[in-house]
Write a protein that holds these residues in place. Structure first.
Motif, PDB file in Angstrom:
ATOM      1  N   GLU A 126      44.329  37.193  33.438  1.00  0.00           N
ATOM      2  CA  GLU A 126      43.318  37.989  34.134  1.00  0.00           C
ATOM      3  C   GLU A 126      42.101  37.131  34.451  1.00  0.00           C
ATOM      4  O   GLU A 126      41.947  36.012  33.929  1.00  0.00           O
ATOM      5  N   LEU A 127      41.241  37.640  35.318  1.00  0.00           N
ATOM      6  CA  LEU A 127      40.126  36.843  35.829  1.00  0.00           C
ATOM      7  C   LEU A 127      38.787  37.282  35.254  1.00  0.00           C
ATOM      8  O   LEU A 127      38.528  38.477  35.088  1.00  0.00           O
ATOM      9  N   LEU A 128      37.944  36.305  34.994  1.00  0.00           N
ATOM     10  CA  LEU A 128      36.578  36.522  34.538  1.00  0.00           C
ATOM     11  C   LEU A 128      35.605  36.069  35.621  1.00  0.00           C
ATOM     12  O   LEU A 128      35.880  35.109  36.353  1.00  0.00           O
ATOM     13  N   ASN A 129      34.467  36.733  35.721  1.00  0.00           N
ATOM     14  CA  ASN A 129      33.410  36.309  36.650  1.00  0.00           C
ATOM     15  C   ASN A 129      32.555  35.237  35.995  1.00  0.00           C
ATOM     16  O   ASN A 129      32.072  35.420  34.874  1.00  0.00           O
ATOM     17  N   THR A 172      28.171  40.905  38.349  1.00  0.00           N
ATOM     18  CA  THR A 172      27.948  40.848  39.790  1.00  0.00           C
ATOM     19  C   THR A 172      26.777  41.753  40.174  1.00  0.00           C
ATOM     20  O   THR A 172      26.777  42.932  39.825  1.00  0.00           O
ATOM     21  N   CYS A 173      25.812  41.207  40.874  1.00  0.00           N
ATOM     22  CA  CYS A 173      24.657  41.984  41.311  1.00  0.00           C
ATOM     23  C   CYS A 173      25.072  42.928  42.443  1.00  0.00           C
ATOM     24  O   CYS A 173      25.471  42.486  43.514  1.00  0.00           O
ATOM     25  N   LEU A 174      24.992  44.236  42.179  1.00  0.00           N
ATOM     26  CA  LEU A 174      25.322  45.246  43.171  1.00  0.00           C
ATOM     27  C   LEU A 174      24.135  46.183  43.372  1.00  0.00           C
ATOM     28  O   LEU A 174      23.360  46.410  42.447  1.00  0.00           O
ATOM     29  N   SER A 175      24.023  46.726  44.568  1.00  0.00           N
ATOM     30  CA  SER A 175      22.936  47.648  44.883  1.00  0.00           C
ATOM     31  C   SER A 175      23.413  49.089  44.782  1.00  0.00           C
ATOM     32  O   SER A 175      24.521  49.426  45.212  1.00  0.00           O
ATOM     33  N   VAL A 176      22.554  49.931  44.225  1.00  0.00           N
ATOM     34  CA  VAL A 176      22.869  51.358  44.117  1.00  0.00           C
ATOM     35  C   VAL A 176      22.857  51.980  45.513  1.00  0.00           C
ATOM     36  O   VAL A 176      21.894  51.816  46.268  1.00  0.00           O
ATOM     37  N   THR A 177      23.923  52.706  45.857  1.00  0.00           N
ATOM     38  CA  THR A 177      23.994  53.357  47.172  1.00  0.00           C
ATOM     39  C   THR A 177      23.888  54.871  47.080  1.00  0.00           C
ATOM     40  O   THR A 177      23.444  55.519  48.019  1.00  0.00           O
ATOM     41  N   GLU A 178      24.302  55.442  45.936  1.00  0.00           N
ATOM     42  CA  GLU A 178      24.220  56.894  45.751  1.00  0.00           C
ATOM     43  C   GLU A 178      24.005  57.192  44.272  1.00  0.00           C
ATOM     44  O   GLU A 178      24.506  56.466  43.409  1.00  0.00           O
ATOM     45  N   ILE A 179      23.286  58.277  43.991  1.00  0.00           N
ATOM     46  CA  ILE A 179      23.113  58.758  42.618  1.00  0.00           C
ATOM     47  C   ILE A 179      23.367  60.259  42.611  1.00  0.00           C
ATOM     48  O   ILE A 179      22.693  61.011  43.318  1.00  0.00           O
ATOM     49  N   LEU A 192      35.927  41.923  40.782  1.00  0.00           N
ATOM     50  CA  LEU A 192      35.764  43.340  41.107  1.00  0.00           C
ATOM     51  C   LEU A 192      36.980  43.873  41.861  1.00  0.00           C
ATOM     52  O   LEU A 192      37.292  45.060  41.785  1.00  0.00           O
ATOM     53  N   ARG A 193      37.655  43.007  42.590  1.00  0.00           N
ATOM     54  CA  ARG A 193      38.840  43.438  43.340  1.00  0.00           C
ATOM     55  C   ARG A 193      39.974  43.864  42.411  1.00  0.00           C
ATOM     56  O   ARG A 193      40.916  44.541  42.840  1.00  0.00           O
ATOM     57  N   CYS A 194      39.890  43.477  41.142  1.00  0.00           N
ATOM     58  CA  CYS A 194      40.945  43.800  40.181  1.00  0.00           C
ATOM     59  C   CYS A 194      40.644  45.069  39.389  1.00  0.00           C
ATOM     60  O   CYS A 194      41.520  45.571  38.674  1.00  0.00           O
ATOM     61  N   LEU A 195      39.426  45.586  39.498  1.00  0.00           N
ATOM     62  CA  LEU A 195      39.028  46.734  38.687  1.00  0.00           C
ATOM     63  C   LEU A 195      39.762  47.995  39.106  1.00  0.00           C
ATOM     64  O   LEU A 195      40.013  48.225  40.289  1.00  0.00           O
ATOM     65  N   GLN A 196      40.056  48.820  38.110  1.00  0.00           N
ATOM     66  CA  GLN A 196      40.736  50.091  38.345  1.00  0.00           C
ATOM     67  C   GLN A 196      39.986  51.205  37.637  1.00  0.00           C
ATOM     68  O   GLN A 196      39.338  50.991  36.602  1.00  0.00           O
ATOM     69  N   TYR A 205      37.776  51.158  51.367  1.00  0.00           N
ATOM     70  CA  TYR A 205      37.466  51.380  52.775  1.00  0.00           C
ATOM     71  C   TYR A 205      37.670  50.075  53.531  1.00  0.00           C
ATOM     72  O   TYR A 205      37.708  48.994  52.927  1.00  0.00           O
ATOM     73  N   PRO A 206      37.780  50.146  54.866  1.00  0.00           N
ATOM     74  CA  PRO A 206      37.871  48.903  55.645  1.00  0.00           C
ATOM     75  C   PRO A 206      36.612  48.056  55.431  1.00  0.00           C
ATOM     76  O   PRO A 206      35.502  48.513  55.702  1.00  0.00           O
ATOM     77  N   GLY A 207      36.780  46.879  54.908  1.00  0.00           N
ATOM     78  CA  GLY A 207      35.648  45.970  54.740  1.00  0.00           C
ATOM     79  C   GLY A 207      34.923  46.059  53.424  1.00  0.00           C
ATOM     80  O   GLY A 207      34.116  45.176  53.103  1.00  0.00           O
ATOM     81  N   HIS A 208      35.157  47.108  52.633  1.00  0.00           N
ATOM     82  CA  HIS A 208      34.459  47.194  51.350  1.00  0.00           C
ATOM     83  C   HIS A 208      35.138  48.193  50.411  1.00  0.00           C
ATOM     84  O   HIS A 208      36.018  48.943  50.822  1.00  0.00           O
ATOM     85  N   ARG A 209      34.697  48.178  49.152  1.00  0.00           N
ATOM     86  CA  ARG A 209      35.121  49.166  48.172  1.00  0.00           C
ATOM     87  C   ARG A 209      33.881  49.819  47.560  1.00  0.00           C
ATOM     88  O   ARG A 209      32.825  49.192  47.450  1.00  0.00           O
TER      89      ARG A 209
END
Length: 206
Positions: free
Chosen positions: A177-180, A47-54, A73-77, A18-22
């Motif tokens: 490839e990239l590691l966090n 990466t610490c992420l917040s749950v938005t939907e379940i 995360l930008r590389c994840l598929q 989406y514009p501004g986020h994934r």
């Protein structure tokens, strides 16, 4: 806060841009879903992420562009697995070291070697962050608390035990490839204090 002990590798079902986020949709096990609520923090590849939907076992997380730019995360598929750890509970055993899920930088994989005689991964940390990495020190890599075996001009080597290979996404990573990377906070503070003290001492010298 997290302990750096990956609880499971779970499938990434969908990546919506989406514009501004994934938005990432991940399938979680009943154990990982236990008492999980909207707004809860979960470590995804460190990466610490917040749950938005379940929705049943499918859980969605949003990552803003600022987070995507700083992490892998930008590389994840869709179809890949991701390291998952629920946030630590009070009085929980800390098997690794305390981590915040705040990624400092990404590091490029140089080599991943998995042989009967042992396994290791090497990766190149940007110079501005390499100063916080020391042999036998702690480092958060894709959410996994690991001990540094060696550092040579910004190239870090970490030995991987069979359990780490079994319980994490490391085996799928390839050179380039990239590691966090999350550096140890106490180490970062100590290095910064020493640097400032030395600069102040040199500045006062005639």
């Amino acid at each position: 806060m997290y302990t750096g002990i990956v609880q499971a590798v779970r499938p990434l079902l969908d990546v919506a841009i989406y514009p501004g986020h994934r938005q990432f949709t991940i399938d979680l096990t009943p154990e990982l879903l236990d008492e999980l609520k909207i707004g809860a923090s979960v470590s995804v590849e460190g990466t610490c992420l917040s749950v938005t939907e379940i929705h049943g076992t499918q859980v969605r997380f949003d990552a803003m562009n600022a987070t995507l730019e700083r992490t892998n995360l930008r590389c994840l598929q869709a179809g890949q697995g991701v390291n998952i750890e629920r946030s630590a509970k009070m009085n929980a055993e800390v098997g690794g070291h305390l981590m915040a899920g705040h990624i400092a930088t990404t590091a490029e994989v140089v080599e991943l070697s998995i042989k009967d005689t042992g396994a290791f991964i090497t990766f190149r940390v940007p110079p501005e962050w390499a100063k916080y990495v020391f042999p036998r020190g702690f480092l958060g890599v894709n959410g996994c608390s690991l001990t540094v075996a060696d550092v040579d001009d910004g190239v870090v080597t970490i030995n991987l035990i069979p359990e780490t290979l079994r319980q994490t996404t490391f085996p799928r990573y390839k050179a380039g490839e990239l590691l966090n990377i999350e550096v140890d906070h106490q180490t970062m503070v100590l290095v910064d204090v020493v640097e400032r003290t030395l600069k102040g001492t040199l500045a006062r010298q005639p």
